[in-house]
Design a protein around this motif. Sequence first.
Motif, short mmCIF file in Angstrom:
data_model
loop_
_atom_site.label_atom_id
_atom_site.label_comp_id
_atom_site.label_asym_id
_atom_site.label_seq_id
_atom_site.Cartn_x
_atom_site.Cartn_y
_atom_site.Cartn_z
N ILE A 73 29.18 7.25 45.26
CA ILE A 73 29.52 7.17 43.84
C ILE A 73 30.49 6.02 43.64
O ILE A 73 31.59 6.03 44.19
N THR A 74 30.10 5.03 42.85
CA THR A 74 30.99 3.91 42.56
C THR A 74 31.99 4.32 41.48
O THR A 74 31.63 4.96 40.49
N VAL A 75 33.25 3.94 41.69
CA VAL A 75 34.30 4.17 40.70
C VAL A 75 34.82 2.79 40.27
O VAL A 75 35.79 2.28 40.83
N PRO A 76 34.15 2.15 39.29
CA PRO A 76 34.59 0.82 38.86
C PRO A 76 35.88 0.94 38.05
O PRO A 76 35.93 1.67 37.06
N LEU A 77 36.91 0.23 38.48
CA LEU A 77 38.20 0.29 37.80
C LEU A 77 38.44 -1.00 37.03
O LEU A 77 38.06 -2.09 37.47
N LEU A 124 30.60 -9.06 28.62
CA LEU A 124 31.47 -7.89 28.70
C LEU A 124 31.69 -7.50 30.16
O LEU A 124 30.86 -7.79 31.03
N PRO A 125 32.79 -6.81 30.47
CA PRO A 125 33.09 -6.48 31.88
C PRO A 125 32.14 -5.44 32.45
O PRO A 125 31.84 -4.43 31.80
N LEU A 126 31.70 -5.67 33.67
CA LEU A 126 30.75 -4.78 34.32
C LEU A 126 31.33 -3.41 34.64
O LEU A 126 30.58 -2.48 34.92
N PHE A 127 32.64 -3.29 34.60
CA PHE A 127 33.24 -1.99 34.91
C PHE A 127 33.19 -1.05 33.72
O PHE A 127 33.73 0.06 33.77
N HIS A 128 32.53 -1.44 32.62
CA HIS A 128 32.34 -0.56 31.47
C HIS A 128 30.86 -0.29 31.24
O HIS A 128 29.99 -1.05 31.68
N THR A 129 30.60 0.79 30.51
CA THR A 129 29.22 1.25 30.30
C THR A 129 28.34 0.20 29.64
O THR A 129 27.17 0.07 29.99
N PHE A 162 25.68 4.06 17.71
CA PHE A 162 26.76 4.89 18.24
C PHE A 162 26.41 5.26 19.68
O PHE A 162 25.31 5.72 19.99
N ALA A 163 27.40 5.06 20.55
CA ALA A 163 27.26 5.44 21.95
C ALA A 163 28.65 5.70 22.50
O ALA A 163 29.64 5.22 21.97
N SER A 164 28.72 6.46 23.57
CA SER A 164 29.98 6.68 24.27
C SER A 164 29.68 6.86 25.74
O SER A 164 28.55 7.17 26.13
N THR A 165 30.70 6.66 26.56
CA THR A 165 30.52 6.80 28.00
C THR A 165 30.03 8.20 28.35
O THR A 165 29.22 8.38 29.25
N GLU A 166 30.52 9.20 27.62
CA GLU A 166 30.13 10.58 27.90
C GLU A 166 28.71 10.89 27.45
O GLU A 166 28.09 11.82 27.97
N SER A 167 28.20 10.18 26.46
CA SER A 167 26.89 10.54 25.90
C SER A 167 25.84 9.52 26.29
O SER A 167 25.47 9.40 27.46
N ASN A 168 25.37 8.77 25.36
CA ASN A 168 24.31 7.80 25.57
C ASN A 168 24.21 7.00 24.28
O ASN A 168 25.05 7.15 23.38
N PHE A 169 23.16 6.19 24.15
CA PHE A 169 22.94 5.49 22.88
C PHE A 169 22.18 6.46 21.98
O PHE A 169 20.96 6.45 21.91
N VAL A 170 22.94 7.31 21.28
CA VAL A 170 22.34 8.44 20.58
C VAL A 170 21.98 8.15 19.13
O VAL A 170 21.12 8.82 18.56
N ILE A 171 22.64 7.18 18.52
CA ILE A 171 22.38 6.84 17.13
C ILE A 171 22.15 5.34 17.02
O ILE A 171 22.96 4.55 17.50
N GLY A 172 21.05 4.97 16.39
CA GLY A 172 20.75 3.55 16.22
C GLY A 172 19.33 3.37 15.75
O GLY A 172 18.45 4.20 16.04
N PRO A 188 48.19 -5.07 20.80
CA PRO A 188 47.97 -4.53 22.15
C PRO A 188 46.55 -4.00 22.28
O PRO A 188 46.10 -3.20 21.46
N THR A 189 45.83 -4.44 23.31
CA THR A 189 44.44 -4.02 23.48
C THR A 189 44.18 -3.61 24.92
O THR A 189 44.90 -3.99 25.84
N THR A 190 43.11 -2.84 25.10
CA THR A 190 42.60 -2.56 26.43
C THR A 190 41.78 -3.75 26.90
O THR A 190 41.53 -4.70 26.14
N GLU A 191 41.29 -3.69 28.14
CA GLU A 191 40.52 -4.80 28.70
C GLU A 191 39.25 -5.06 27.91
O GLU A 191 38.79 -6.19 27.81
N ASN A 192 38.66 -4.00 27.35
CA ASN A 192 37.41 -4.19 26.61
C ASN A 192 37.62 -4.37 25.11
O ASN A 192 36.71 -4.23 24.31
#
Length: 544
Positions: A100-104, A233-238, A329-339, A511-515
Amino acid sequence: MPHNTISTPLPWDALTREFAVEDRTLPVMLQAQALRFGDRVLYEFHGKRVTYSEAISIASRGAQTLHLAGVSKGDRVALVCGNRPEFFEVFLGAAWLGAITVPLNTAIRGTQLQHMLENSGAELLVAEATFLSRLELIDQSRIQLTAVLSIGEKEEQPDLLINSTRSAAWQLASSAAPRPLLAPSDPLAILYTSGTTGVSKGVICAHAQYFWWAFHNANILEIVQGDKLLTTLPLFHTNALSTFFQALLTGSSIFVETKFSASGFLRSIQNSGATVTYLLGAMVPILLSTPKTENDNDHGLRVILAPGVPAEAASEFEERFGTVLLDGFASTESNFVIGSPQSERKRGTMGKLRPGFEARIVDELDVEVSIGTPGELLLRASDSFAFATGYFGMPDKTVESWRNLWLHTGDRVIQDVDGYFRFMDRIKDVIRRRGENISSYEVEQAIGTHPAVKNVAVYPVKSELAEDEVMASVILHDNATLTPSELMDHCQPLIAYFAVPRFIDFVNTLPTTENGKIRKFKLRETGITPNTWDREHSGYVLVR
């Protein structure tokens, strides 16, 4: 240059038949598509190309490298790597091995790094050499690392001792590792949320989840075989990881840039020949702020996935650059659920619910509200393992987010009578002022329509009455001038009087996150400063 047009759409139903439920794992997909597409380029980093066939060798040799470092099926491999070829060497190798890869995030350090390494229980870290000095600033006795492999040139390799083990260089093995039998439910990656409101949670993403990410993204974007997908965009994100799977599933190619550059964006599109690319909502106003040129329309770009772009900015962008922006609409927990694809899109909305998903909009008691009433978006998947399976090592947070067997997104949305969803706000970003709920997102949209405004964040601060007041931190375009009163005059016709900000700060950065997500909790912590303009103490009068 004439833009590419859709020719023959992919047989989407056939794709789900070709990859039966048990075949929706990355190694099986790699092997099947290597037989089909062979010498076609799968991914490219600045001229370094890897074909579908070569990806099999990279995956199996990467797996052998990890195996020799002591990794077995189910183990977690922490990966700190920017957008460079070694990212896929590790990611594909771990998938081939069943690890299991854990991209940080490459920007993490200190307590956040400590938390992610502790929580994931990773025993191997593969990281760029320049990152490794950060390990010396955390408590190594609390992490389980027993080996570190360093990415970089030989002269960059540090002599680092981690839990009594010296680091070694990452290098693909000369031999291949065998591929174990995997299930589509097996974890492929643990992706940590950005932690804008609290401690980061590790989202457990199964192999099958990324099959469905590819399926729905590619269907909405109408990707065809031979399309060229560009991500900055950074590969460590969905988002970027999903782009890889879109290419793999559709027989396309993905071009990976090191990072997003507003000044170099159009050049990247032109040099790669990209037909599809991906932006975060904040990137569109940034690109619009660059000087116009006669070459803005000289490219083959057909469509951009860019959720969260204000309607006015989207129209201006499409007219200037001659391409289509799609929301969703999408999130890491879900998927591309709306579009919705271009032919079905409705301006100002995220689109319609995708097949294979269920949605409810509920109040604070999880009671469904009526059409046209805002509430929290709850989601559920019909297809096997199309959603994440929980938060790693945090059963309490998993139960909290998936209570009543629905994923609680934390997003406030509204659905119209035609079935289109419109984003309102993050639940935690709703501002409660004098009995009224105020959407910070809607206030941001109003402020953002002023031509002098480059970026804005709206958030609550406490007033003398111990309730929320509306505050905005505003970045102006270079050489632009704007007074708080002028900004208030602009906002008043666009939003309710009670939503007009009381406090204004003109700032140089947010102030922002990496993404690129704005860390509003940082702004709330800073709050009112000596430089903050206060409407109520300025003599400015609101029209009610």
